[in-house]
Design a protein around this motif. Structure first.
Motif, PDB file in Angstrom:
ATOM      1  N   VAL A  70       3.678  -5.920  -1.724  1.00  0.00           N
ATOM      2  CA  VAL A  70       2.358  -6.493  -1.953  1.00  0.00           C
ATOM      3  C   VAL A  70       1.562  -5.527  -2.825  1.00  0.00           C
ATOM      4  O   VAL A  70       1.301  -4.392  -2.430  1.00  0.00           O
ATOM      5  CB  VAL A  70       1.614  -6.726  -0.611  1.00  0.00           C
ATOM      6  N   ASN A  71       1.225  -5.973  -4.028  1.00  0.00           N
ATOM      7  CA  ASN A  71       0.382  -5.181  -4.918  1.00  0.00           C
ATOM      8  C   ASN A  71      -1.050  -5.636  -4.692  1.00  0.00           C
ATOM      9  O   ASN A  71      -1.345  -6.819  -4.796  1.00  0.00           O
ATOM     10  CB  ASN A  71       0.773  -5.403  -6.377  1.00  0.00           C
ATOM     11  N   LEU A  72      -1.920  -4.677  -4.381  1.00  0.00           N
ATOM     12  CA  LEU A  72      -3.302  -5.023  -4.095  1.00  0.00           C
ATOM     13  C   LEU A  72      -4.248  -4.038  -4.744  1.00  0.00           C
ATOM     14  O   LEU A  72      -3.843  -2.962  -5.183  1.00  0.00           O
ATOM     15  CB  LEU A  72      -3.536  -5.093  -2.587  1.00  0.00           C
ATOM     16  N   LYS A  73      -5.492  -4.439  -4.799  1.00  0.00           N
ATOM     17  CA  LYS A  73      -6.523  -3.596  -5.396  1.00  0.00           C
ATOM     18  C   LYS A  73      -7.683  -3.501  -4.417  1.00  0.00           C
ATOM     19  O   LYS A  73      -8.137  -4.502  -3.881  1.00  0.00           O
ATOM     20  CB  LYS A  73      -6.982  -4.192  -6.721  1.00  0.00           C
ATOM     21  N   ILE A  74      -8.147  -2.284  -4.195  1.00  0.00           N
ATOM     22  CA  ILE A  74      -9.344  -2.036  -3.393  1.00  0.00           C
ATOM     23  C   ILE A  74     -10.298  -1.275  -4.301  1.00  0.00           C
ATOM     24  O   ILE A  74      -9.985  -0.178  -4.767  1.00  0.00           O
ATOM     25  CB  ILE A  74      -9.037  -1.231  -2.116  1.00  0.00           C
ATOM     26  N   GLU A  75     -11.435  -1.898  -4.556  1.00  0.00           N
ATOM     27  CA  GLU A  75     -12.375  -1.422  -5.566  1.00  0.00           C
ATOM     28  C   GLU A  75     -11.605  -1.281  -6.881  1.00  0.00           C
ATOM     29  O   GLU A  75     -11.062  -2.254  -7.366  1.00  0.00           O
ATOM     30  CB  GLU A  75     -13.085  -0.155  -5.105  1.00  0.00           C
ATOM     31  N   GLU A  76     -11.510  -0.125  -7.461  1.00  0.00           N
ATOM     32  CA  GLU A  76     -10.812   0.045  -8.739  1.00  0.00           C
ATOM     33  C   GLU A  76      -9.418   0.654  -8.577  1.00  0.00           C
ATOM     34  O   GLU A  76      -8.760   0.962  -9.564  1.00  0.00           O
ATOM     35  CB  GLU A  76     -11.648   0.922  -9.682  1.00  0.00           C
ATOM     36  N   ASN A  77      -8.969   0.832  -7.349  1.00  0.00           N
ATOM     37  CA  ASN A  77      -7.695   1.505  -7.094  1.00  0.00           C
ATOM     38  C   ASN A  77      -6.590   0.512  -6.751  1.00  0.00           C
ATOM     39  O   ASN A  77      -6.797  -0.405  -5.963  1.00  0.00           O
ATOM     40  CB  ASN A  77      -7.850   2.504  -5.943  1.00  0.00           C
ATOM     41  N   ASP A  78      -5.413   0.724  -7.337  1.00  0.00           N
ATOM     42  CA  ASP A  78      -4.249  -0.107  -7.056  1.00  0.00           C
ATOM     43  C   ASP A  78      -3.409   0.532  -5.958  1.00  0.00           C
ATOM     44  O   ASP A  78      -3.223   1.754  -5.939  1.00  0.00           O
ATOM     45  CB  ASP A  78      -3.384  -0.255  -8.314  1.00  0.00           C
ATOM     46  N   TYR A  79      -2.895  -0.302  -5.056  1.00  0.00           N
ATOM     47  CA  TYR A  79      -2.070   0.154  -3.944  1.00  0.00           C
ATOM     48  C   TYR A  79      -0.872  -0.791  -3.785  1.00  0.00           C
ATOM     49  O   TYR A  79      -0.919  -1.947  -4.216  1.00  0.00           O
ATOM     50  CB  TYR A  79      -2.861   0.155  -2.629  1.00  0.00           C
ATOM     51  N   ASN A  80       0.142  -0.274  -3.139  1.00  0.00           N
ATOM     52  CA  ASN A  80       1.288  -1.096  -2.752  1.00  0.00           C
ATOM     53  C   ASN A  80       1.451  -1.020  -1.247  1.00  0.00           C
ATOM     54  O   ASN A  80       1.306   0.051  -0.650  1.00  0.00           O
ATOM     55  CB  ASN A  80       2.578  -0.586  -3.399  1.00  0.00           C
ATOM     56  N   SER A  81       1.730  -2.131  -0.652  1.00  0.00           N
ATOM     57  CA  SER A  81       2.101  -2.204   0.760  1.00  0.00           C
ATOM     58  C   SER A  81       3.345  -3.064   0.842  1.00  0.00           C
ATOM     59  O   SER A  81       3.705  -3.755  -0.111  1.00  0.00           O
ATOM     60  CB  SER A  81       0.984  -2.832   1.593  1.00  0.00           C
ATOM     61  N   PHE A  82       3.994  -3.029   1.982  1.00  0.00           N
ATOM     62  CA  PHE A  82       5.208  -3.794   2.183  1.00  0.00           C
ATOM     63  C   PHE A  82       5.086  -4.575   3.477  1.00  0.00           C
ATOM     64  O   PHE A  82       4.544  -4.060   4.458  1.00  0.00           O
ATOM     65  CB  PHE A  82       6.422  -2.866   2.241  1.00  0.00           C
ATOM     66  N   ILE A  83       5.569  -5.802   3.476  1.00  0.00           N
ATOM     67  CA  ILE A  83       5.542  -6.629   4.673  1.00  0.00           C
ATOM     68  C   ILE A  83       6.934  -7.223   4.856  1.00  0.00           C
ATOM     69  O   ILE A  83       7.564  -7.661   3.890  1.00  0.00           O
ATOM     70  CB  ILE A  83       4.448  -7.724   4.597  1.00  0.00           C
ATOM     71  N   THR A  84       7.409  -7.197   6.102  1.00  0.00           N
ATOM     72  CA  THR A  84       8.716  -7.769   6.378  1.00  0.00           C
ATOM     73  C   THR A  84       8.656  -9.274   6.212  1.00  0.00           C
ATOM     74  O   THR A  84       7.587  -9.888   6.316  1.00  0.00           O
ATOM     75  CB  THR A  84       9.199  -7.408   7.794  1.00  0.00           C
ATOM     76  N   LYS A  85       9.801  -9.873   5.962  1.00  0.00           N
ATOM     77  CA  LYS A  85       9.839 -11.307   5.695  1.00  0.00           C
ATOM     78  C   LYS A  85       9.430 -12.143   6.902  1.00  0.00           C
ATOM     79  O   LYS A  85       9.011 -13.278   6.740  1.00  0.00           O
ATOM     80  CB  LYS A  85      11.227 -11.710   5.223  1.00  0.00           C
ATOM     81  N   ASP A  86       9.519 -11.584   8.103  1.00  0.00           N
ATOM     82  CA  ASP A  86       9.078 -12.341   9.279  1.00  0.00           C
ATOM     83  C   ASP A  86       7.607 -12.088   9.581  1.00  0.00           C
ATOM     84  O   ASP A  86       7.050 -12.680  10.492  1.00  0.00           O
ATOM     85  CB  ASP A  86       9.941 -12.014  10.497  1.00  0.00           C
ATOM     86  N   GLY A  87       6.966 -11.203   8.814  1.00  0.00           N
ATOM     87  CA  GLY A  87       5.542 -10.945   8.984  1.00  0.00           C
ATOM     88  C   GLY A  87       5.201 -10.049  10.154  1.00  0.00           C
ATOM     89  O   GLY A  87       4.030  -9.858  10.468  1.00  0.00           O
TER      90      GLY A  87
END
Length: 94
Positions: A70-87
């Protein structure tokens, strides 16, 4: 006339093959779609950071090594997180 044991064995094998195929086809498909995985991740992340009066926005989601990245942005910063397929699990490092 063919041997009755051979006929019974062939019927058994055919029934077993059909049963296994049917069992495989009708298994429930556990797991989230990429879009739903992104929604789940963003809901959790935004709830976690709401006290800081900021919100995260989803930039994109891709499948990588059996999980969703999961590529996301908080304010002006880019982050990556990961989520399992079952959530069930959301994590920031792999």
């Amino acid at each position: 006339m063919p041997n009755k044991n051979i006929i019974l064995a062939l019927v058994f094998v055919a029934g077993l093959a059909l049963g296994a195929g049917g069992f495989y086809l009708y298994q429930p498909q556990d797991g989230l779609s990429p879009a739903r995985a992104g929604e789940v991740a963003m809901e959790f992340i935004n709830k976690a950071i709401e006290k800081d009066n900021v919100t995260a926005s989803l930039v994109g989601i891709t499948e990588e090594s059996g999980v969703f990245k999961v590529n996301l942005k908080i304010e002006e910063n880019d982050y990556n997180s990961f989520i399992t397929k079952d959530g069930k699990y959301l994590f920031s490092t792999a």
